[in-house]
Write an enzyme that holds these catalytic residues in place. Structure first.
Site, mmCIF file in Angstrom:
data_model
loop_
_atom_site.group_PDB
_atom_site.id
_atom_site.type_symbol
_atom_site.label_atom_id
_atom_site.label_comp_id
_atom_site.label_asym_id
_atom_site.label_seq_id
_atom_site.Cartn_x
_atom_site.Cartn_y
_atom_site.Cartn_z
ATOM 1 N N ARG A 13 0.847 -1.206 0.000
ATOM 2 C CA ARG A 13 0.000 0.000 0.000
ATOM 3 C C ARG A 13 0.883 1.257 0.000
ATOM 4 O O ARG A 13 1.000 1.944 -1.002
ATOM 5 C CB ARG A 13 -0.941 -0.027 1.221
ATOM 6 C CG ARG A 13 -2.099 0.962 1.140
ATOM 7 C CD ARG A 13 -1.718 2.384 1.494
ATOM 8 N NE ARG A 13 -1.152 2.505 2.841
ATOM 9 C CZ ARG A 13 -0.616 3.632 3.305
ATOM 10 N NH1 ARG A 13 -0.555 4.706 2.555
ATOM 11 N NH2 ARG A 13 -0.108 3.676 4.521
ATOM 12 N N ASP A 14 1.558 1.507 1.106
ATOM 13 C CA ASP A 14 2.315 2.753 1.230
ATOM 14 C C ASP A 14 3.462 2.809 0.228
ATOM 15 O O ASP A 14 3.759 3.856 -0.347
ATOM 16 C CB ASP A 14 2.865 2.872 2.664
ATOM 17 C CG ASP A 14 3.081 4.305 3.087
ATOM 18 O OD1 ASP A 14 2.781 5.219 2.293
ATOM 19 O OD2 ASP A 14 3.569 4.523 4.208
ATOM 20 N N HIS A 207 9.003 6.556 8.525
ATOM 21 C CA HIS A 207 9.653 6.702 7.219
ATOM 22 C C HIS A 207 11.110 7.067 7.450
ATOM 23 O O HIS A 207 11.448 7.725 8.427
ATOM 24 C CB HIS A 207 8.952 7.790 6.389
ATOM 25 C CG HIS A 207 7.681 7.304 5.769
ATOM 26 N ND1 HIS A 207 7.616 6.761 4.509
ATOM 27 C CD2 HIS A 207 6.425 7.241 6.264
ATOM 28 C CE1 HIS A 207 6.379 6.395 4.240
ATOM 29 N NE2 HIS A 207 5.623 6.670 5.285
ATOM 30 N N CYS A 238 4.918 8.992 0.535
ATOM 31 C CA CYS A 238 3.547 9.470 0.564
ATOM 32 C C CYS A 238 3.431 10.534 -0.506
ATOM 33 O O CYS A 238 4.130 11.537 -0.461
ATOM 34 C CB CYS A 238 3.191 10.048 1.935
ATOM 35 S SG CYS A 238 1.590 10.875 1.944
HETATM 36 ZN ZN ZN Z 1 3.555 6.223 5.330
#
Ligand code: ZN
Length: 305
Positions: A13-14, A207, A238
């Protein structure tokens, strides 16, 4: 300190949502399958956001459709609102994860409504998730700093965490969405949240934008965090946060934890092999160090042979 940490693989996902290219659905399914083969049992497999905003996640339903039904694995779908929840529920996720951003400006940019409106939506959604028999978690995003507002007041994060915890989620997560946190900040903020929410399991999402990701992860584990998000190879970022880079690499995280006596239940060699496979799929090298440096002490044995 914990002797066991759960790794939540968020790369599908990310990681993939910030890649310039869109991987085919079958490749995403192979990625997730490889991660499960390595022993990962909880994965964020898709986000249910508008495909115009995140085209990389347009096939969320198809990914869920293509995944094997496994009783021992939890598939998480990220949602930002009611529409996302309805889609995730219909797609058959095991768990929904909702994000509420600690700064109002970022929340409006990311989800188009104020933080308060997102909290209200979350409380409604969580009640419905409970009725539907789904697991549900919530993340306080940008908890360590905001790309638009700068410093985020820790007391505000604690208040927000208390409000979203009223829905009794499986856990509350704190996310360093733009990779600005330092280990001492992690220790201080987790300490405050843990004190405000006794007994609530906490997860962290880091992150590695400023190379503090693994140090932050270790600090979080030391103060009682039981689950960490990571992405194989350290892919990701992101798309709504300027200059964001990848999640902390699952590879390097497992190495650090296991050499520190903290079990993850995940096979590092298989994760490293998946990293190399993923680099091939993306057509570039990945940020993780372990696939390049090799394991220890197996690496020495390999050289001597
Ligand atoms: Zn993230």
């Amino acid at each position: 300190m914990n002797t066991q940490v759960e790794i939540v693989e968020v790369g599908p996902r990310d990681g993939l949502q910030s890649e310039p290219d869109v991987l085919p659905t079958e490749t995403k399914i192979e990625y997730i399958t490889r991660a499960m083969d390595a022993g990962i049992r909880r994965l964020e497999v898709a986000s249910f956001v508008h495909p115009r905003r995140v085209p990389q996640m347009a096939d969320a339903e198809a990914v869920l459709e293509g995944l094997p039904e496994r009783d021992d694995v939890i598939y998480i779908g990220l949602i930002l609102n009611r529409r996302g929840f309805d889609r995730a529920l219909a797609a058959g996720v095991d768990e929904v994860g909702m994000a509420v951003v600690a700064s109002d400006t970022f929340n409006r940019r990311n989800q188009g409504v104020s933080s308060d409106e997102s909290v209200a939506a979350w409380l409604d959604i969580a009640a419905d998730a409970r009725r539907a028999g789904l697991r549900y978690n919530v993340t306080v995003s940008a908890a360590f700093g905001c790309p638009f507002e700068g410093e985020v007041e820790p007391r505000h994060v604690v208040e927000l965490a208390k409000r979203v915890a009223e829905a009794e989620p499986v856990e509350v997560a704190l996310a360093d969405t733009i990779g600005v946190a330092s280990p001492q900040q992690v220790i201080d903020l987790i300490g405050m949240v843990a004190e405000a929410l006794p007994g609530m399991p906490l997860r962290c999402h880091f992150h590695n934008t400023r190379n503090t990701g693994l140090a932050n992860a270790f600090a979080a584990v030391q103060v009682g965090v039981r689950a960490l998000d990571a992405s194989i190879g350290g892919i990701g970022g992101c798309p709504f946060a300027p200059a964001a880079t990848g999640n902390i690499p699952t590879d390097d995280l497992i190495y650090m934890l296991e050499r520190s006596g903290i079990a993850t239940g995940v096979d590092l060699s298989q994760v490293m092999a998946t990293s190399e496979w993923l680099a091939g799929q993306l057509g570039r090298s990945v940020p993780a160090m372990l696939p390049r440096a090799g394991r220890f002490p197996e690496q020495l044995a390999g050289n001597a042979a």
